[in-house]
Write a protein that holds these residues in place. Structure first.
Motif, PDB file in Angstrom:
ATOM      1  N   GLN A 128     -20.598 -17.389  85.534  1.00 34.67           N
ATOM      2  CA  GLN A 128     -22.028 -17.679  85.696  1.00 34.67           C
ATOM      3  C   GLN A 128     -22.844 -17.004  85.022  1.00 34.67           C
ATOM      4  OE1 GLN A 128     -20.087 -17.047  88.236  1.00 34.67           O
ATOM      5  NE2 GLN A 128     -19.713 -18.855  89.217  1.00 34.67           N
ATOM      6  N   HIS A 129     -22.548 -15.611  84.783  1.00 34.31           N
ATOM      7  CA  HIS A 129     -23.271 -14.763  84.017  1.00 34.31           C
ATOM      8  C   HIS A 129     -24.892 -14.503  84.306  1.00 34.31           C
ATOM      9  CE1 HIS A 129     -20.489 -13.681  80.717  1.00 34.31           C
ATOM     10  NE2 HIS A 129     -19.826 -14.846  81.073  1.00 34.31           N
ATOM     11  N   PHE A 165     -22.062 -11.887  87.333  1.00 32.34           N
ATOM     12  CA  PHE A 165     -22.991 -11.279  86.659  1.00 32.34           C
ATOM     13  C   PHE A 165     -22.739 -10.945  85.383  1.00 32.34           C
ATOM     14  CE2 PHE A 165     -22.583  -9.924  91.136  1.00 32.34           C
ATOM     15  CZ  PHE A 165     -23.399 -10.445  91.828  1.00 32.34           C
ATOM     16  N   ASP A 166     -24.028 -11.130  84.442  1.00 34.81           N
ATOM     17  CA  ASP A 166     -23.907 -10.639  82.979  1.00 34.81           C
ATOM     18  C   ASP A 166     -23.566  -9.170  82.814  1.00 34.81           C
ATOM     19  OD1 ASP A 166     -23.923 -11.913  80.419  1.00 34.81           O
ATOM     20  OD2 ASP A 166     -25.513 -10.476  80.263  1.00 34.81           O
ATOM     21  N   PHE A 167     -24.054  -8.386  83.805  1.00 33.66           N
ATOM     22  CA  PHE A 167     -23.564  -7.038  83.961  1.00 33.66           C
ATOM     23  C   PHE A 167     -23.970  -6.345  85.356  1.00 33.66           C
ATOM     24  CE2 PHE A 167     -24.804  -2.422  83.687  1.00 33.66           C
ATOM     25  CZ  PHE A 167     -23.416  -1.929  83.266  1.00 33.66           C
ATOM     26  N   TRP A 168     -22.909  -5.785  85.803  1.00 33.03           N
ATOM     27  CA  TRP A 168     -22.899  -5.318  87.266  1.00 33.03           C
ATOM     28  C   TRP A 168     -22.423  -3.816  87.133  1.00 33.03           C
ATOM     29  CZ3 TRP A 168     -24.910  -7.121  91.875  1.00 33.03           C
ATOM     30  CH2 TRP A 168     -24.693  -6.239  93.077  1.00 33.03           C
ATOM     31  N   VAL A 186     -27.089   2.818  94.632  1.00 30.52           N
ATOM     32  CA  VAL A 186     -27.975   1.980  93.850  1.00 30.52           C
ATOM     33  C   VAL A 186     -27.168   0.656  93.456  1.00 30.52           C
ATOM     34  CG1 VAL A 186     -29.469   1.444  91.838  1.00 30.52           C
ATOM     35  CG2 VAL A 186     -29.566   3.725  93.115  1.00 30.52           C
ATOM     36  N   ILE A 187     -27.604  -0.554  93.320  1.00 29.66           N
ATOM     37  CA  ILE A 187     -27.056  -1.665  92.915  1.00 29.66           C
ATOM     38  C   ILE A 187     -28.230  -2.320  91.879  1.00 29.66           C
ATOM     39  CG2 ILE A 187     -25.411  -1.901  94.602  1.00 29.66           C
ATOM     40  CD1 ILE A 187     -27.280  -4.366  95.546  1.00 29.66           C
ATOM     41  N   PRO A 188     -27.462  -3.413  91.001  1.00 32.11           N
ATOM     42  CA  PRO A 188     -28.608  -3.578  89.918  1.00 32.11           C
ATOM     43  C   PRO A 188     -29.606  -4.734  90.790  1.00 32.11           C
ATOM     44  CG  PRO A 188     -26.660  -3.876  89.173  1.00 32.11           C
ATOM     45  CD  PRO A 188     -26.319  -3.494  90.431  1.00 32.11           C
ATOM     46  N   LYS A 189     -31.068  -4.698  90.265  1.00 35.26           N
ATOM     47  CA  LYS A 189     -32.059  -5.367  90.801  1.00 35.26           C
ATOM     48  C   LYS A 189     -31.801  -7.062  90.730  1.00 35.26           C
ATOM     49  CE  LYS A 189     -36.987  -6.128  90.488  1.00 35.26           C
ATOM     50  NZ  LYS A 189     -38.155  -5.598  89.650  1.00 35.26           N
ATOM     51  N   ASN A 227     -14.927  -9.348  82.603  1.00 36.01           N
ATOM     52  CA  ASN A 227     -15.110  -8.514  81.693  1.00 36.01           C
ATOM     53  C   ASN A 227     -16.579  -7.732  81.698  1.00 36.01           C
ATOM     54  OD1 ASN A 227     -14.866 -11.100  80.538  1.00 36.01           O
ATOM     55  ND2 ASN A 227     -15.830 -10.343  78.870  1.00 36.01           N
ATOM     56  N   HIS A 228     -17.675  -8.677  82.189  1.00 36.53           N
ATOM     57  CA  HIS A 228     -18.942  -8.202  82.435  1.00 36.53           C
ATOM     58  C   HIS A 228     -19.470  -7.784  83.738  1.00 36.53           C
ATOM     59  CE1 HIS A 228     -20.880 -10.119  78.838  1.00 36.53           C
ATOM     60  NE2 HIS A 228     -19.409 -10.662  78.769  1.00 36.53           N
TER      61      HIS A 228
END
Length: 256
Positions: A20-21, A58-61, A67-70, A95-96
């Motif tokens: 899904q990125h 996620f495209d980056f995680w 803390v986790i990404p917003k 890989n992302h």
């Protein structure tokens, strides 16, 4: 070979989705795709027994201690809703999002896998993996993955302020990936597709009915020897494809 057996209930199905990125190429553009994915999860929740998220959700995680990404609130909330309904959620890191730790397990109850897994469902044998790093070649990526998964490198990265770390990581992620889909429009041929080569080698020593991967972004079902099938799930960037298994496997497109 460790294997998980899932006994399918009458009228229930197993669903698969990958790549899904979310977050790319911008939060605004990503949200349109996120909403479409949520509509799909709403549609499958009535007959789903199992959902496999096959990597690069996620495209980056990255997870820090506190803390986790917003973002991604509605996506994560919908996954949690499915889990609360009794649907088993299996998440393969890609890989992302290979920096996934225990957040999805603790907060939602997903089972997170970092390597390929074997399943038996409906009397069929499955090998499931995101697909990165498997098979021959791709030595540059394999070296990079060793660096990214190195505990020392991860220790240094986590000490960056999250605002700085996320900005750098998202920039590098979008510069070094297939978000445009340009690299995945052409089938390279069975003798050059590394996941097909890997699957054929596995068939020499193991009985597998379905090899199911993400990573490649190109939706495909290919017949192999011994009545086995190679499957790439495609993506939710260009194709919006997903897999469904009840008695046989089907690759479908979500149009809504």
């Amino acid at each position: 070979m460790l294997k998980t057996t899932i006994n399918l209930e009458p009228g229930k199905k197993v669903y698969f989705a990958s790549d899904q990125h979310f977050g790319a190429p911008t939060p605004k553009e990503s949200k349109v795709r996120e909403e479409r994915f949520i509509r799909w999860m709403d549609e499958i929740k009535e007959d789903a027994q199992v959902l496999f998220l096959m990597g690069d959700l996620f495209d980056f995680w990255h997870e820090w201690k506190h803390v986790i990404p917003k973002g991604y609130v509605r996506v994560l909330g919908k996954i949690a809703e499915l889990k609360d309904r009794g649907i088993h959620i299996y998440f393969f890191v890609g890989n992302h999002d290979l920096w996934m730790k225990d957040y999805l397990e603790e907060e939602i109850g997903c089972t997170v896998f970092y390597q390929k897994q074997y399943f038996e469902m409906g009397g069929k044998q499955f090998l499931l993996a995101h697909g990165d790093g498997l098979g021959p070649g791709d030595k540059g990526y394999k070296r990079m993955k060793k660096l990214f998964t190195n505990p020392v490198a991860q220790w240094f990265f986590k000490w960056l302020h999250p605002d700085i770390a996320m900005k750098v990581a998202l920039y590098l992620s979008q510069k070094n990936k297939m978000i445009s889909g340009e690299e995945d429009k052409a089938f390279l041929g069975e003798d050059k597709e590394f996941l097909i080569i890997y699957s054929k080698e596995k068939l020499k020593t193991q009985k597998i009915d379905y090899f199911i991967y993400g990573h490649r972004h190109l939706p495909m079902v290919l017949d192999l020897e011994q009545n086995a099938k190679y499957i790439n799930l495609g993506d939710w960037i260009s194709y919006f494809t997903y897999g469904v298994f009840e008695k046989d496997f089907e690759l479908e497109t979500f149009e809504k």
